[in-house]
Design an enzyme around this catalytic site. Structure first.
Site, PDB file in Angstrom:
ATOM      1  N   LEU A  59       0.869  -1.176   0.000  1.00  0.00           N
ATOM      2  CA  LEU A  59       0.000   0.000   0.000  1.00  0.00           C
ATOM      3  C   LEU A  59       0.906   1.224   0.000  1.00  0.00           C
ATOM      4  O   LEU A  59       1.975   1.212   0.620  1.00  0.00           O
ATOM      5  CB  LEU A  59      -0.892   0.033   1.248  1.00  0.00           C
ATOM      6  CG  LEU A  59      -1.979  -1.034   1.395  1.00  0.00           C
ATOM      7  CD1 LEU A  59      -2.679  -0.872   2.751  1.00  0.00           C
ATOM      8  CD2 LEU A  59      -2.991  -0.960   0.264  1.00  0.00           C
ATOM      9  N   ASP A  60       0.468   2.290  -0.658  1.00  0.00           N
ATOM     10  CA  ASP A  60       1.222   3.534  -0.604  1.00  0.00           C
ATOM     11  C   ASP A  60       1.324   4.008   0.840  1.00  0.00           C
ATOM     12  O   ASP A  60       0.453   3.721   1.671  1.00  0.00           O
ATOM     13  CB  ASP A  60       0.538   4.623  -1.441  1.00  0.00           C
ATOM     14  CG  ASP A  60       0.637   4.374  -2.932  1.00  0.00           C
ATOM     15  OD1 ASP A  60       1.484   3.554  -3.331  1.00  0.00           O
ATOM     16  OD2 ASP A  60      -0.135   4.999  -3.687  1.00  0.00           O
ATOM     17  N   ARG A  61       2.368   4.765   1.117  1.00  0.00           N
ATOM     18  CA  ARG A  61       2.602   5.246   2.483  1.00  0.00           C
ATOM     19  C   ARG A  61       1.395   5.999   3.037  1.00  0.00           C
ATOM     20  O   ARG A  61       1.024   5.833   4.202  1.00  0.00           O
ATOM     21  CB  ARG A  61       3.835   6.148   2.484  1.00  0.00           C
ATOM     22  CG  ARG A  61       4.221   6.663   3.859  1.00  0.00           C
ATOM     23  CD  ARG A  61       5.523   7.441   3.789  1.00  0.00           C
ATOM     24  NE  ARG A  61       5.939   7.909   5.104  1.00  0.00           N
ATOM     25  CZ  ARG A  61       7.076   8.531   5.353  1.00  0.00           C
ATOM     26  NH1 ARG A  61       7.918   8.758   4.359  1.00  0.00           N
ATOM     27  NH2 ARG A  61       7.381   8.917   6.573  1.00  0.00           N
ATOM     28  N   THR A  83      -1.716   5.715   2.152  1.00  0.00           N
ATOM     29  CA  THR A  83      -2.950   4.932   2.083  1.00  0.00           C
ATOM     30  C   THR A  83      -3.094   4.120   3.356  1.00  0.00           C
ATOM     31  O   THR A  83      -2.143   3.483   3.805  1.00  0.00           O
ATOM     32  CB  THR A  83      -2.937   3.989   0.872  1.00  0.00           C
ATOM     33  OG1 THR A  83      -2.750   4.756  -0.326  1.00  0.00           O
ATOM     34  CG2 THR A  83      -4.242   3.212   0.765  1.00  0.00           C
ATOM     35  N   ARG A  96      -5.077   6.601  -8.028  1.00  0.00           N
ATOM     36  CA  ARG A  96      -4.781   8.033  -8.043  1.00  0.00           C
ATOM     37  C   ARG A  96      -4.694   8.566  -9.472  1.00  0.00           C
ATOM     38  O   ARG A  96      -5.254   9.627  -9.798  1.00  0.00           O
ATOM     39  CB  ARG A  96      -3.485   8.289  -7.285  1.00  0.00           C
ATOM     40  CG  ARG A  96      -3.544   7.800  -5.854  1.00  0.00           C
ATOM     41  CD  ARG A  96      -2.177   7.612  -5.219  1.00  0.00           C
ATOM     42  NE  ARG A  96      -1.519   8.888  -4.932  1.00  0.00           N
ATOM     43  CZ  ARG A  96      -0.375   8.985  -4.267  1.00  0.00           C
ATOM     44  NH1 ARG A  96       0.239   7.894  -3.833  1.00  0.00           N
ATOM     45  NH2 ARG A  96       0.166  10.172  -4.051  1.00  0.00           N
TER      46      ARG A  96
END
Length: 328
Positions: free
Chosen positions: A149-151, A153, A251
């Site tokens: 997961l993105d930081r 998120t 995104r």
């Protein structure tokens, strides 16, 4: 009898030959990846050189770099000088952080990751979720991220506790058998109740060396399914189901449609983001809310959910209340 990893050292000058017996936690792993983990600090090029030269043996025989280890295999690792690693101390607040556990058994762990914490160290970040979990669970023989997961998120993140479970989950992800749904709020009035976005995505580096993604017909095929949850005058709450798992997919797909994610510091509306901070939204509005998959060992159908974090819930409530005041 359950085999664990054991180490023996031949009597020779340091660095010396090591013999490692493969346990269940490493079964199914490719020999090259196994060596990269066993010999941290050694360049990849050197690992592949000793593999090609035949210096690495499994059960006294030569193997190729794609060989998958089995329980009980004895791996002979030749003398390799490993760079000495300096142990970094974890900041006290991080070391004490208690992860919200959504599900756990002997094979997998699923947590509700907070926003602002990377899943692993690297790119200027010393510690991430996986490093902290390993520090907190020194007795665990195996802990590996099943996905990322993105930081910024938040939400559901799967960690494998056994190699066989990790491999099965990742195989299911590649085959599209694991369902991932996210909640996000975007700027603008999203009109379609259901919309498929199929736009190829291409990764590139900015002049400053930062990773970015753009829609490009020469990129990798990417597919998102967007469902409208709620719509206001200025914003829309959406559920996005990922059919592919490209970097920054949600995104970039939504931004390409003219609907940037609120709080997105890479692809968003930057003046709006500054204004949103004053309204109580100081992070990106993206949350991994639902996972549906077959348990990697039992085959049981599982559905796991993580509610919106308090900051996101409060922002939704404030937008809702504001519109009711404005339009009665």
């Amino acid at each position: 009898m359950t085999l664990g990893k054991t180490h023996q050292t031949e009597s020779s000058p340091t660095p010396s030959v090591r013999r490692v017996v493969v346990g269940e936690e490493d079964a199914g792993q490719r020999i090259d990846n196994f060596l990269l983990r066993e010999c941290k600090g050694v360049p990849k090029s050197h690992i592949y050189r000793v593999l090609r030269s035949g210096e690495v043996r499994v059960n006294s025989g030569r193997i190729g770099q794609t060989y998958r280890l089995q329980v009980g295999d004895e791996v002979r690792i030749p003398p390799i000088r490993v760079a000495q690693r300096v142990e970094q101390s974890v900041p006290a607040p991080m070391a004490r952080h208690e992860f919200q556990i959504v599900f756990e058994d002997e094979s997998i762990l699923v947590i509700d990751k907070p926003a602002g914490l990377a899943v692993h160290g690297g790119s200027g970040v010393s510690f991430g979720v996986i490093e902290l979990l390993r520090r907190q669970r020194p007795e665990a023989k195996f802990l590996e991220l099943a996905h990322r997961l993105d930081r910024e998120t938040s939400g559901l993140l799967i960690i494998g506790k056994r190699r066989v479970a990790l491999n099965k989950i990742q195989d299911d992800m590649r085959a599209g058998k694991l369902e991932k749904r996210y909640l996000t709020m975007v700027a603008g009035r999203w009109m379609n109740p259901l919309q498929h976005i199929k736009a190829a995505l291409h990764k590139y580096l900015t002049p400053e060396g930062e990773r970015r993604v753009m829609v490009d017909r020469e990129g990798k095929p990417s597919h998102s399914i967007v469902r409208l949850v709620q719509r206001w005058e200025r914003y829309s709450l959406l559920e996005v189901e990922l059919k592919t798992g490209r970097t920054h997919q949600i995104r970039v797909h939504l931004q390409s449609q003219g609907f940037p994610l609120l709080g997105d510091d890479k692809y968003g509306d930057f003046p709006l983001n500054k204004a949103l901070e004053k309204e109580g939204l100081a992070r990106m509005f993206l949350h991994a809310a639902i996972l549906r998959f077959q348990h990697p060992l039992s085959g049981e159908l599982m559905e796991l959910t993580a509610p919106l974090p308090a900051q996101l819930q409060n922002f939704v409530a404030s937008v809702d209340a504001s519109q009711k005041r404005d339009y009665g």
